[in-house]
Design an enzyme around this catalytic site. Structure first.
Site, PDB file in Angstrom:
ATOM      1  CB  SER A 165      -0.959   0.009   1.189  1.00 12.38           C
ATOM      2  OG  SER A 165      -1.895  -1.030   1.053  1.00 12.38           O
ATOM      3  CG  HIS A 217      -1.732   3.993   4.050  1.00 13.58           C
ATOM      4  ND1 HIS A 217      -3.018   3.857   4.519  1.00 13.58           N
ATOM      5  CD2 HIS A 217      -1.306   2.741   3.780  1.00 13.58           C
ATOM      6  CE1 HIS A 217      -3.367   2.576   4.507  1.00 13.58           C
ATOM      7  NE2 HIS A 217      -2.329   1.884   4.076  1.00 13.58           N
TER       8      HIS A 217
END
Length: 310
Positions: A165, A217
């Site tokens: 991610s 992230h």
């Protein structure tokens, strides 16, 4: 477009939360369209690592795959992921295992986690690779994944982390900076910008839930955002069509002045950011000591859940 989430272990458990949205907008250019092969190869590699990892650790018995009540993502245990190369602060800093900053990008907490991230990679990555080629997109993917791992290790030091991610958020960040730096080449500019910002905001907001590594992230997004200014420049239309101009006609410069400014700022911030982050990491510093509120970016406690040691 879509993005998955990079899983963070809370103790020895795993969670998953992701969002998928879609948008489309056009760009007015006549640049060559590349054939996408690197992104599909990344997808195959991630799936292969997941499947082969299960075979390699089969001898571990119950440690290979957790019961669904412990890992609802249908995946391996924390111990298994750790053995395969998950990001773990202590082993990176004190065990001379810096390679975990990269290997964790190719590991996933379970079938659901893998599927979500690979669908996201297909939707985001293929478009970028078709427009900008495999070298630039590959660099953004890998460096964003590294940036996400570095920030994750700085702020989350008591858990392990796996997933693509950070790299996926890097591709989203690169899409945003590419839109800004090539603003004049787009139609429906406002719609494109609003759509992309909403997608990014929703996915970052999901990161405040427990068991989700929002530090990765954010680190991946910031790395990709700066890399987009450096690697995803488009030339002006006047320069692209210079061959069709009559002899003696004035030719525009390849890029606008503001694009060069963005490029310089992007390079400077990337060098400083990675240098400072890596130095702090390998000196064993805790990012939370320098930012007392940053832990809220990864988890916001509510009456429904507690964040534990974030």
């Amino acid at each position: 477009m879509a993005t998955g989430d990079l899983e963070r272990g809370n103790g020895k458990s795993r969670g998953n939360c992701y969002n998928r949205s879609s948008s489309s907008y056009s760009v007015e250019n006549d640049e060559k369209q590349w054939t996408s092969w690197l992104v599909p190869m990344f997808v195959v590699e991630n799936v292969a690592v997941f499947c082969c990892g299960r075979c390699v650790v089969r001898f571990l018995g119950r440690l290979s795959f957790q019961p669904t009540r412990e890992n609802p993502l249908f995946g391996p245990s924390s111990n298994t992921l750790e053995k395969l190369g998950a990001l773990e602060w202590y082993k990176v800093v004190h065990g001379n295992q810096g390679w975990r900053l990269i290997t964790c990008i190719w590991l996933h907490a379970g079938v659901i986690h893998l599927l979500a991230n690979m669908l996201s990679l297909i939707f985001i990555g293929i478009r970028l690779e078709q427009q900008f080629g495999f070298i630039r997109v590959g660099l953004i993917y890998l460096l964003s994944g590294l940036g996400g791992s570095v920030l994750s290790a700085l702020f989350i030091q008591c858990n392990i982390s796996v997933g693509a991610s950070g790299a996926l958020f890097g591709l989203l960040g690169a899409m945003l900076s590419e839109l800004l730096t090539n603003w004049t080449t787009y139609t429906n500019k406002a719609a494109a910008l609003i759509t992309l910002v909403v997608i990014i905001a929703i996915n970052l907001a999901i990161g405040i839930l427990p068991h989700v590594d929002n530090s990765a992230h954010i680190g991946g997004f910031l790395s990709g955002f700066l890399l987009g200014f450096v690697l995803l420049l488009r030339p002006q239309f006047g320069w692209v069509g210079r061959k069709n101009l009559p002899a003696g006609a004035p030719v525009k410069s390849k890029h606008k002045a503001y694009q060069y400014v963005f490029w310089v700022i992007g390079v400077d911030l990337l060098v400083v950011g990675f240098s400072v982050g890596l130095v702090m990491l390998f000196r064993g510093e805790n990012g939370n000591d320098h930012c007392s509120w940053c832990h809220y970016l990864s988890c916001v406690p509510t009456s429904k859940w507690h964040c534990g040691n974030s």
